[in-house]
Each structure stands twice: as structure tokens, then as C-alpha cells.
Write a protein that holds these residues in place. Structure first.
Motif, short mmCIF file in Angstrom:
data_model
loop_
_atom_site.label_atom_id
_atom_site.label_comp_id
_atom_site.label_asym_id
_atom_site.label_seq_id
_atom_site.Cartn_x
_atom_site.Cartn_y
_atom_site.Cartn_z
N LEU A 158 9.02 2.53 -8.49
CA LEU A 158 8.52 2.35 -7.36
C LEU A 158 7.27 1.15 -7.68
O LEU A 158 7.09 0.05 -7.12
N LEU A 159 6.69 1.29 -8.89
CA LEU A 159 5.76 0.35 -9.46
C LEU A 159 6.57 -0.94 -9.98
O LEU A 159 5.86 -1.74 -9.57
N GLY A 160 7.67 -0.62 -10.40
CA GLY A 160 8.50 -1.82 -11.00
C GLY A 160 8.98 -2.75 -9.71
O GLY A 160 8.62 -4.16 -9.64
N GLU A 198 0.78 -1.17 -0.17
CA GLU A 198 0.10 0.06 0.11
C GLU A 198 0.84 1.31 0.00
O GLU A 198 0.47 2.41 -0.79
N SER A 199 1.90 1.10 0.68
CA SER A 199 2.84 2.27 0.69
C SER A 199 3.50 2.57 -0.72
O SER A 199 3.40 3.77 -1.20
N LEU A 200 4.02 1.56 -1.39
CA LEU A 200 4.56 1.79 -2.38
C LEU A 200 3.54 2.05 -3.58
O LEU A 200 4.01 3.08 -4.18
N LEU A 201 2.45 1.77 -3.36
CA LEU A 201 1.39 2.00 -4.57
C LEU A 201 0.86 3.61 -4.22
O LEU A 201 0.94 4.12 -5.22
N ALA A 202 0.72 4.08 -3.18
CA ALA A 202 0.27 5.43 -2.69
C ALA A 202 1.50 6.37 -3.20
O ALA A 202 1.20 7.25 -3.54
#
Length: 190
Positions: A30-32, A16-20
Motif C-alpha cells: 500500500l505504501l509502495g 489519505e485512505s492509502l496512508l491510513a
């Protein structure tokens, strides 16, 4: 490729943190990083449905490309579950599109004894039959077939003029050609 053999493991930074952070910054790294955690899961889903290693590897890459836009547009509660469903749906769409009808050349639709060697009365009958068949198409097919074949517009121009997506334009034209061919064959049997 070694990433197909990795085991999914919990990371220091939560999904959730990376997604946000990706949503706010647009940083593909980050998405990678987030996607890399689940590549084995995605590959497994693709392999299950597509039953081909190379197609599955290609699908894993295509799904990542789709993620770039989709994670911004969707409200994702649990990334892993959401990604599983996205991967499954992608594979089902691939399977469905592989089963679609073969494309029919417009030459096949238009080719008949009347067109190859027309005499005036036969040509007139043929054109009237073609007009009647065009009227039987749904509005989207009629509009796109007319723009593509009669007004000689390209897919991109048709999409811009009609508001349809490129894929919709291609589909409407393909289905319209097929329906015209069926209708013309029925009319020639009479």
C-alpha cells in the motif's frame, strides 16, 4: 527506468485512505502504491538539488525506505506536500554531509615526533598535552573518544552504553578526533 517518466495522476483510492490503511496494516504494498504516484515528483526534487541522475535515483529509493517509519510517526495532512518537504530535506542533508570535513585517522592525531621516538620527558609532556586537550572536548566527544580508543569499544556498544544513536556516536568520535588534532597542533607550536 520507466517510473521516472510517469506523470503523476489522480488514482481511484485517495492518498489519505492509502496512508491510513498502511498505518493500520503495515502492508508495504500500500505504501509502495502511494509512493509510486509521487516518484516523478521525488526524482525531480532530488535531481534539482543533487544534480546527478544516479544519485537522484538512489535518493528516491532511500527516501522510500525512510518513509516506512516516518509516515507512522508523523501527522500528515497532505501527503504530496509532506513528501516534497521530506525529499528536499533529505537532499539538503546529503549535500551537507558531502561538505563535512574529511575524516582524520587517529594515527594522524596521535602521530608526532614524541610518539614515534619518545624519550621520557617528551612523552610525559605529550601525554599531559593530550590530557589537557581531552578535557577541552565537549562531554559527548570526550565520552565517545574515550570509549572507542581507550576502552576499545565498538560503535554499537558505545551507542548502547551512552544512549546515543550510531550516527551520533560516529559524529562525536569524528569531531572529537578533529578537535584533538587541532588542540595538539596548537600545543606543539608553543
Amino acid at each position: 527506468m520507466s517510473w521516472f517518466n510517469k506523470k503523476t495522476k489522480p488514482e481511484e483510492t485517495g492518498d489519505e485512505s492509502l496512508l491510513a490503511t498502511y498505518r493500520s496494516t503495515g502492508d508495504l504494498a500500500l505504501l509502495g502504491k502511494l509512493y509510486e504516484r509521487y516518484m516523478p515528483l521525488v526524482y525531480g526534487v532530488c535531481l534539482k538539488y543533487l544534480q546527478d541522475e544516479e544519485q537522484s535515483k538512489d535518493a528516491v529509493m532511500q527516501i522510500f525506505e525512510d518513509l516506512v517509519d516516518k509516515v507512522v510517526k508523523h501527522d500528515i495532512k497532505q501527503f504530496r506536500s509532506w513528501l516534497y518537504v521530506l525529499s528536499r530535506n533529505y537532499c539538503l542533508m546529503q549535500l551537507r554531509s558531502a561538505k563535512k570535513f574529511d575524516t582524520v585517522s587517529v594515527d594522524d592525531v596521535m602521530e608526532s615526533a614524541f610518539v614515534l621516538h619518545p624519550d621520557n620527558s617528551s612523552k610525559e609532556e605529550y601525554l599531559q598535552s593530550l590530557e589537557r586537550c581531552m578535557e577541552k572536548l565537549n562531554d559527548a566527544q570526550k565520552q565517545t573518544v574515550d570509549l572507542f580508543y581507550l576502552q576499545e569499544k565498538c560503535y554499537k556498544d558505545i551507542a548502547g552504553q551512552t544512549g546515543f544513536s550510531l550516527n551520533e556516536v560516529k559524529s562525536f568520535i569524528q569531531n572529537g578526533k578533529r578537535n584533538l588534532k587541532i588542540c595538539m597542533e596548537k600545543n606543539s607550536e608553543r
